[in-house]
Design an enzyme around this catalytic site. Structure first.
Site, PDB file in Angstrom:
ATOM      1  CG  HIS A  47      46.150  43.356  50.350  1.00 57.89           C
ATOM      2  ND1 HIS A  47      46.193  42.079  50.884  1.00 57.89           N
ATOM      3  CD2 HIS A  47      44.873  43.166  49.292  1.00 57.89           C
ATOM      4  CE1 HIS A  47      45.161  41.230  50.358  1.00 57.89           C
ATOM      5  NE2 HIS A  47      44.592  41.865  49.635  1.00 57.89           N
ATOM      6  CG  HIS A  77      38.234  42.964  48.125  1.00 61.27           C
ATOM      7  ND1 HIS A  77      37.788  41.890  47.601  1.00 61.27           N
ATOM      8  CD2 HIS A  77      38.993  43.722  47.143  1.00 61.27           C
ATOM      9  CE1 HIS A  77      38.133  41.715  46.446  1.00 61.27           C
ATOM     10  NE2 HIS A  77      38.885  42.893  46.200  1.00 61.27           N
ATOM     11  CG  HIS A  79      40.918  47.177  44.877  1.00 56.02           C
ATOM     12  ND1 HIS A  79      41.969  46.391  44.706  1.00 56.02           N
ATOM     13  CD2 HIS A  79      40.060  46.228  44.531  1.00 56.02           C
ATOM     14  CE1 HIS A  79      41.993  45.255  45.029  1.00 56.02           C
ATOM     15  NE2 HIS A  79      40.772  44.809  44.842  1.00 56.02           N
ATOM     16  CD  GLU A  89      42.398  46.595  41.796  1.00 54.54           C
ATOM     17  OE1 GLU A  89      41.625  45.350  41.294  1.00 54.54           O
ATOM     18  OE2 GLU A  89      43.465  46.489  42.200  1.00 54.54           O
ATOM     19  CG  HIS A 102      37.173  44.296  42.902  1.00 55.11           C
ATOM     20  ND1 HIS A 102      38.253  44.144  42.804  1.00 55.11           N
ATOM     21  CD2 HIS A 102      36.589  45.028  41.892  1.00 55.11           C
ATOM     22  CE1 HIS A 102      38.847  44.800  42.024  1.00 55.11           C
ATOM     23  NE2 HIS A 102      37.843  45.205  41.281  1.00 55.11           N
ATOM     24  CB  THR A 182      43.341  43.088  40.539  1.00 56.47           C
ATOM     25  OG1 THR A 182      42.883  43.102  41.929  1.00 56.47           O
ATOM     26  CG2 THR A 182      42.167  42.884  39.564  1.00 56.47           C
TER      27      THR A 182
HETATM   28  N1  LIG Z   1      46.544  29.568  46.603  1.00 58.22           N
HETATM   29  C1  LIG Z   1      45.756  30.397  46.646  1.00 58.22           C
HETATM   30  N2  LIG Z   1      46.089  31.789  47.378  1.00 58.22           N
HETATM   31  N3  LIG Z   1      44.990  32.610  47.421  1.00 58.22           N
HETATM   32  C2  LIG Z   1      43.944  32.106  46.585  1.00 58.22           C
HETATM   33  S1  LIG Z   1      42.577  33.024  46.521  1.00 58.22           S
HETATM   34  C3  LIG Z   1      42.561  34.295  47.897  1.00 58.22           C
HETATM   35  C4  LIG Z   1      41.602  35.506  47.355  1.00 58.22           C
HETATM   36  O1  LIG Z   1      40.486  35.507  47.594  1.00 58.22           O
HETATM   37  N4  LIG Z   1      42.445  36.174  46.451  1.00 58.22           N
HETATM   38  C5  LIG Z   1      41.733  37.083  45.576  1.00 58.22           C
HETATM   39  C6  LIG Z   1      42.573  38.080  45.110  1.00 58.22           C
HETATM   40  C7  LIG Z   1      42.233  39.183  44.262  1.00 58.22           C
HETATM   41  C8  LIG Z   1      40.873  39.269  44.255  1.00 58.22           C
HETATM   42  S2  LIG Z   1      40.261  40.494  43.100  1.00 58.22           S
HETATM   43  N5  LIG Z   1      40.831  42.014  43.541  1.00 58.22           N
HETATM   44  O2  LIG Z   1      38.848  40.565  43.342  1.00 58.22           O
HETATM   45  O3  LIG Z   1      40.701  40.226  41.899  1.00 58.22           O
HETATM   46  C9  LIG Z   1      39.942  38.498  44.772  1.00 58.22           C
HETATM   47  C10 LIG Z   1      40.265  37.504  45.639  1.00 58.22           C
HETATM   48  S3  LIG Z   1      44.266  30.750  46.133  1.00 58.22           S
HETATM   49 ZN   LIG Z   2      39.532  43.355  44.221  1.00 61.06          ZN
END
Ligand SMILES: Nc1nnc(SCC(=O)Nc2ccc(S(N)(=O)=O)cc2)s1
Ligand SMILES: [Zn+2]
Length: 244
Positions: A47, A77, A79, A89, A102, A182
């Site tokens: 994604h 990363h 968006h 976002e 982010h 997010t």
């Molecule tokens: N059980 C779990 N599954 N996934 C995780 S954390 C994997 C991860 O890094 N997820 C992640 C998702 C969104 C964002 S963001 N867009 O920065 O809010 C950052 C990081 S804990």
């Molecule tokens: Zn993000």
């Protein structure tokens, strides 16, 4: 206050009204120390793409700002939207940007793993930086030149000595609020630190993000045209500003 986490009322992103953001004198300047030797690889997550860092030592860290304690740099990363008219976002006074960076850090000293940290409100700290269409950003071109190597989902490629600090704007003033991831699993574990100054990206560079594929190599190629979450319409959130 009683923090009832199962109400899901700290979801991100949000639209911040800068006039309502209160300057909080207790907020410190951000203390950002990134060392290019911790950059490891770029990975197509399906994604989006993550640029991952070695977080096994206190080398690239984020301190101060609204935070208590030291947070380790894990990954960054972006968006983006299907056109330059949409893509960020976080929204500022109703203004949407074409993309958003982010930079994800986690509270290494408080929690044993990143996954564990993601289950706690003080587990993660994300710096959000808006991208605006402008002149080409050279340090972004390094990333974009590597996207060709990670087009299909699941592909990864080495990225050594990436100078993340040169991607940041000069002005590190920020807005901050307590929010969530997010994307799935949307855990409410992020102290959001949204910079007030945007960084430039050229439209041609942004177009290359959309060339990434959300399918693995052996599947029919489908581009990742957009990957930004809508702003969460929730009870007013307290957004603080690092400056008046
Ligand atoms: N059980 C779990 N599954 N996934 C995780 S954390 C994997 C991860 O890094 N997820 C992640 C998702 C969104 C964002 S963001 N867009 O920065 O809010 C950052 C990081 S804990
Ligand atoms: Zn993000």
């Amino acid at each position: 206050e009683v923090c009832c986490t199962n109400k899901n009322d700290h979801q991100s992103p949000i639209n911040s009204c800068t006039k309502k953001a209160r300057h909080d004198p207790i907020l410190k300047p951000l203390n950002i120390q990134y060392d290019s030797k911790t950059s490891k690889r770029i990975v197509n997550m399906g994604h989006c793409f993550n640029v991952e860092f070695d977080d096994t030592a206190d080398i690239s860290v984020l301190n101060d700002g609204p935070l208590t304690g030291k947070y380790r740099l894990r990954q960054f990363h972006f968006h983006w939207g299907s056109t330059d008219a949409d893509g960020s976002e976080h929204v500022i006074d109703g203004k949407v940007y074409p993309a958003e960076l982010h930079i994800v850090h986690w509270n290494f000293h408080r929690y044993p793993t990143f996954e564990e940290a993601a289950k706690h409100p003080d587990g993660l700290a994300d710096i959000g930086v808006h991208l605006k269409i402008g002149e080409k950003k050279t340090v972004l071109q390094t990333i974009i030149d590597n996207l060709g190597q990670v087009k299909p989902k699941g592909k990864e490629h080495m990225l050594i000595k990436y100078k993340l600090s040169s991607l940041l704007p000069k002005d590190l003033n920020y807005w901050t609020y307590t929010g969530s991831l997010t994307t799935e699993p949307y855990f409410e574990c992020v102290t959001w630190i949204v910079l007030q100054q945007a960084i430039p990206i050229s439209s041609a560079q942004l177009t290359q993000f959309r060339g990434l594929l959300c399918k693995a190599e052996n599947e029919k190629p489908v581009p990742i045209l957009e990957n930004h979450r809508r702003v969460q319409r929730l009870p007013d959130r307290v957004v603080r500003s690092s400056c008046t």
